[in-house]
Design an enzyme around this catalytic site. Structure first.
Site, short mmCIF file in Angstrom:
data_model
loop_
_atom_site.label_atom_id
_atom_site.label_comp_id
_atom_site.label_asym_id
_atom_site.label_seq_id
_atom_site.Cartn_x
_atom_site.Cartn_y
_atom_site.Cartn_z
N LYS A 148 -27.23 -116.35 -46.61
CA LYS A 148 -26.58 -115.17 -46.03
C LYS A 148 -27.35 -113.92 -46.45
O LYS A 148 -27.42 -113.60 -47.63
CB LYS A 148 -25.14 -115.04 -46.54
CG LYS A 148 -24.39 -113.95 -45.82
CD LYS A 148 -23.12 -113.53 -46.53
CE LYS A 148 -23.25 -112.25 -47.28
NZ LYS A 148 -23.61 -111.06 -46.50
N CYS A 174 -34.13 -102.60 -57.66
CA CYS A 174 -33.46 -102.93 -58.92
C CYS A 174 -34.37 -102.64 -60.12
O CYS A 174 -33.89 -102.51 -61.24
CB CYS A 174 -33.03 -104.39 -58.91
SG CYS A 174 -34.40 -105.50 -58.54
N GLU A 229 -25.33 -98.09 -63.17
CA GLU A 229 -26.37 -98.15 -62.14
C GLU A 229 -25.99 -97.23 -60.97
O GLU A 229 -24.88 -97.33 -60.45
CB GLU A 229 -26.52 -99.59 -61.64
CG GLU A 229 -27.68 -99.74 -60.69
CD GLU A 229 -27.81 -101.16 -60.11
OE1 GLU A 229 -26.80 -101.72 -59.69
OE2 GLU A 229 -28.94 -101.68 -60.10
N GLU A 246 -29.33 -112.74 -60.16
CA GLU A 246 -30.24 -111.60 -60.38
C GLU A 246 -29.44 -110.36 -60.06
O GLU A 246 -29.12 -110.11 -58.90
CB GLU A 246 -31.46 -111.71 -59.45
CG GLU A 246 -32.31 -112.95 -59.66
CD GLU A 246 -33.04 -112.94 -60.99
OE1 GLU A 246 -33.04 -111.91 -61.69
OE2 GLU A 246 -33.59 -113.99 -61.35
P1 NDP Z 1 -23.77 -106.71 -53.48
O1 NDP Z 1 -23.44 -107.41 -54.75
O2 NDP Z 1 -22.74 -105.81 -52.90
O3 NDP Z 1 -24.15 -107.73 -52.34
C1 NDP Z 1 -25.16 -108.71 -52.48
C2 NDP Z 1 -24.91 -109.82 -51.49
O4 NDP Z 1 -23.70 -110.48 -51.86
C3 NDP Z 1 -24.71 -109.34 -50.06
O5 NDP Z 1 -25.23 -110.30 -49.17
C4 NDP Z 1 -23.20 -109.27 -49.97
O6 NDP Z 1 -22.72 -109.32 -48.66
C5 NDP Z 1 -22.81 -110.50 -50.77
N1 NDP Z 1 -21.44 -110.50 -51.25
C6 NDP Z 1 -20.59 -109.46 -51.41
N2 NDP Z 1 -19.39 -109.89 -51.86
C7 NDP Z 1 -19.49 -111.24 -51.99
C8 NDP Z 1 -18.59 -112.26 -52.42
N3 NDP Z 1 -17.34 -111.99 -52.78
N4 NDP Z 1 -19.02 -113.54 -52.45
C9 NDP Z 1 -20.29 -113.84 -52.10
N5 NDP Z 1 -21.17 -112.91 -51.65
C10 NDP Z 1 -20.79 -111.63 -51.62
O7 NDP Z 1 -25.13 -105.93 -53.75
P2 NDP Z 1 -25.86 -104.93 -52.78
O8 NDP Z 1 -26.15 -105.62 -51.49
O9 NDP Z 1 -25.11 -103.64 -52.77
O10 NDP Z 1 -27.27 -104.76 -53.52
C11 NDP Z 1 -27.50 -103.85 -54.53
C12 NDP Z 1 -27.43 -104.50 -55.89
O11 NDP Z 1 -28.35 -105.57 -55.97
C13 NDP Z 1 -27.80 -103.55 -57.01
O12 NDP Z 1 -26.89 -103.71 -58.06
C14 NDP Z 1 -29.17 -104.02 -57.43
O13 NDP Z 1 -29.51 -103.73 -58.75
C15 NDP Z 1 -29.06 -105.49 -57.21
N6 NDP Z 1 -30.39 -106.09 -57.09
C16 NDP Z 1 -30.85 -106.88 -58.10
C17 NDP Z 1 -32.12 -107.42 -58.05
C18 NDP Z 1 -32.63 -108.31 -59.13
O14 NDP Z 1 -33.62 -108.99 -58.88
N7 NDP Z 1 -32.05 -108.36 -60.30
C19 NDP Z 1 -33.02 -107.14 -56.93
C20 NDP Z 1 -32.43 -106.30 -55.92
C21 NDP Z 1 -31.16 -105.80 -56.01
P3 NDP Z 1 -22.41 -107.93 -47.88
O15 NDP Z 1 -23.68 -107.19 -47.79
O16 NDP Z 1 -21.90 -108.38 -46.59
O17 NDP Z 1 -21.38 -107.22 -48.70
#
Ligand code: NDP
Length: 481
Positions: free
Chosen positions: A173, A282, A384, A248
């Site tokens: 997804k 990130c 963050e 991550e």
């Molecule tokens: P989210 O945690 O909001 O979403 C990440 C993914 O999880 C999306 O596909 C989202 O779907 C999905 N998701 C949301 N809720 C659920 C759930 N209850 N169960 C399963 N999946 C779910 O993060 P963001 O998309 O806002 O991304 C930003 C974050 O990602 C920042 O905190 C950043 O630091 C982190 N990040 C970490 C990295 C690393 O390598 N450590 C690299 C890049 C980013 P939907 O979009 O539909 O809500």
């Protein structure tokens, strides 16, 4: 208006609900396409297809798997301009960044793991003339891969490529906020001849589609990149089901600048590590810790260069800072600027939404922002923000800067600037983070393990560690007498 489709069992299909969600172009603040509002029924279809394909794919000789995956990598390269353009529109990032970083890296992910799997070996252990032990590395099964919006195709393929190379089949997804390049990836996979059911992409909302993947009993492994709060929620579902889990998560990375650094190199790189992709990486250094003797000079130069950054439409050639990804994210970032001021911070530049006249006036543009005067332990310096907002703080001693650097709940990445080689290694050794960059930023050999410590995540992706994650060791012991 373009309607994105799910990719299930080798076909592009509508969601069972027939319902769609608006997909926004953040540079204009306008809807430009529609995303399937899928639910657990679509996930069930995808898991069924992935389960059915598993035996065939896991038994396909790895040379053949590698050839198909490399074909996908080459097709991404061949479509670089188209993919970069689409990613830039979908995400708001400058087109040149998508062309230079995101799309080449997505191709590299496939090429690296396609060839890497050919060299992945398991161990044998001899007990002299008594027995031989060997370890089989067998693909885990159907892998659930969930990725965020900031580097859409780059992070999506960073999971999918090693999973497929290892012999797993995948239900994935992408973020609902930036689904377009994942949709094009499904078309590329069809062209490349990936057998049906091997990769399935279900679009939709996290709480519906993501949750359904995580809680599906036939998905024994979850690879997730996203926010720390979402990661904790996912762990609470997956842990009692004893799923293999890689998380991550977020970061609040320190950028430590000693007075003896190569000043010009440091300043140029700090501009990138602060504001690349609108600060939505990130690994961006959002807390800049500067040795007091050069603090005032650094502040003057950094503010002056930041004021020169062109904020504008992502497709303009001179744009350095594009649009942030969504209206709600823009509002969240602005609320942190307000919080910083309530906490006693002084905004040295930026701090506001930028309105661009004409077609882009509803776009989500923010001025790059530098804040000073905050204690290291206030909320602005601990939470963050994930936008073009950095704080700067002076320090006097090495122990003090290490204490400040290590004070957050996060431990993803860090940067150290010094010409003193002994100090560089000493500081790197003391920083609690999965990655330490010395006199550079965002440079990485794909063979190295990647991930954070503390609330920045568990598990490691990247390198051959990824193959360890997507396979399970089975030890076989043969008695010789
Ligand atoms: P989210 O945690 O909001 O979403 C990440 C993914 O999880 C999306 O596909 C989202 O779907 C999905 N998701 C949301 N809720 C659920 C759930 N209850 N169960 C399963 N999946 C779910 O993060 P963001 O998309 O806002 O991304 C930003 C974050 O990602 C920042 O905190 C950043 O630091 C982190 N990040 C970490 C990295 C690393 O390598 N450590 C690299 C890049 C980013 P939907 O979009 O539909 O809500």
């Amino acid at each position: 208006m373009d309607k994105i489709k799910n990719y299930i069992n080798g076909e592009l299909v509508e969601p069972i609900s027939k319902a769609y969600i608006d997909n926004y172009d953040p540079s204009r603040g306008k809807v430009y396409s529609l995303i399937p509002d899928s639910d657990e029924r679509d996930v069930e279809l995808a898991v069924t297809a992935a389960k059915a394909a598993f035996k065939m794919w896991s038994n396909t000789p790895k040379e053949q798997r590698a050839r198909i995956l490399q074909r996908i990598g080459y097709l991404i390269e061949d479509n670089l301009d188209k993919l970069a353009l689409i990613e830039s529109v979908d995400n708001g990032k400058p087109l040149h960044l998508a062309k230079l970083v995101d799309i080449p890296r997505a191709a590299a992910n496939f090429n690296f793991y396609a060839t890497g799997i050919l060299h992945y070996a398991a161990n044998t252990h001899s007990m002299e003339d008594t027995a031989i032990n060997y370890t089989l590395r067998q693909p885990v099964g159907v892998a659930g891969c969930i990725s965020p919006w900031n580097l859409p195709l780059y992070l999506f393929t960073w999971k999918i490529a090693p999973a497929l190379a290892s012999g797993c089949t995948v239900v994935a997804k992408p973020s609902e906020v930036t689904p377009m390049t994942a949709y094009l990836l499904s078309e590329i996979c069809m062209t490349a001849g990936l057998p049906k059911g091997v990769l399935n992409i279900v679009h939709g909302l996290g709480p519906k589609v993501g949750n359904a993947i995580v809680s599906n009993k036939d998905v024994p492994l979850i690879s997730f990149t996203g926010g720390t709060k979402t990661g904790a929620h996912i762990a609470s579902i997956a842990a009692p089901m004893f799923k293999k889990l890689s998380l991550e998560l977020g970061g609040k990375n320190p950028n430590i600048i000693f007075a003896d650094c190569d000043y010009e190199k440091m300043l140029a790189t700090t501009m990138h590590s602060s504001f690349s992709n609108q600060g939505q990486i990130c690994l961006c250094g959002s807390r800049i810790l500067v040795e007091r003797s050069i603090y005032e000079k650094f502040k003057t130069d950094f503010v002056a260069r930041t004021k020169q950054l062109t904020v504008g439409p992502p497709l303009n050639a001179d744009t350095k800072v594009g649009a942030v990804v969504s209206k709600s994210h823009m509002e969240k970032i602005l609320s942190y600027v307000e919080l910083a001021q309530q906490e006693g911070g002084k905004v040295l530049c930026g701090g506001k939404r930028k309105i661009i006249d004409g077609d882009f006036k509803e776009g989500y543009y923010l001025e790059p922002t530098i804040i000073e005067g905050l204690p290291y332990n206030c909320r602005t310096n601990q939470e963050e923000i994930f936008g073009p907002v950095v704080t700067i703080m002076p320090f006097d001693k090495e122990e003090e800067v290490l204490m400040m650097a290590n004070s957050t709940m996060y431990g993803l990445a860090s940067t150290v600037w010094t010409q003193d080689i002994t100090k560089a290694h000493r500081v790197a050794n003391e920083i609690h983070a999965g990655i330490v960059w010395i006199n550079c930023w965002l440079l990485r050999d794909l063979r190295t393990p990647f991930g954070g410590v503390k609330s920045s995540g568990v598990g490691r992706e990247g390198g051959f560690e990824a193959f360890d994650f997507f396979t399970e060791p089975k030890n076989v012991c043969i008695k010789l007498k």
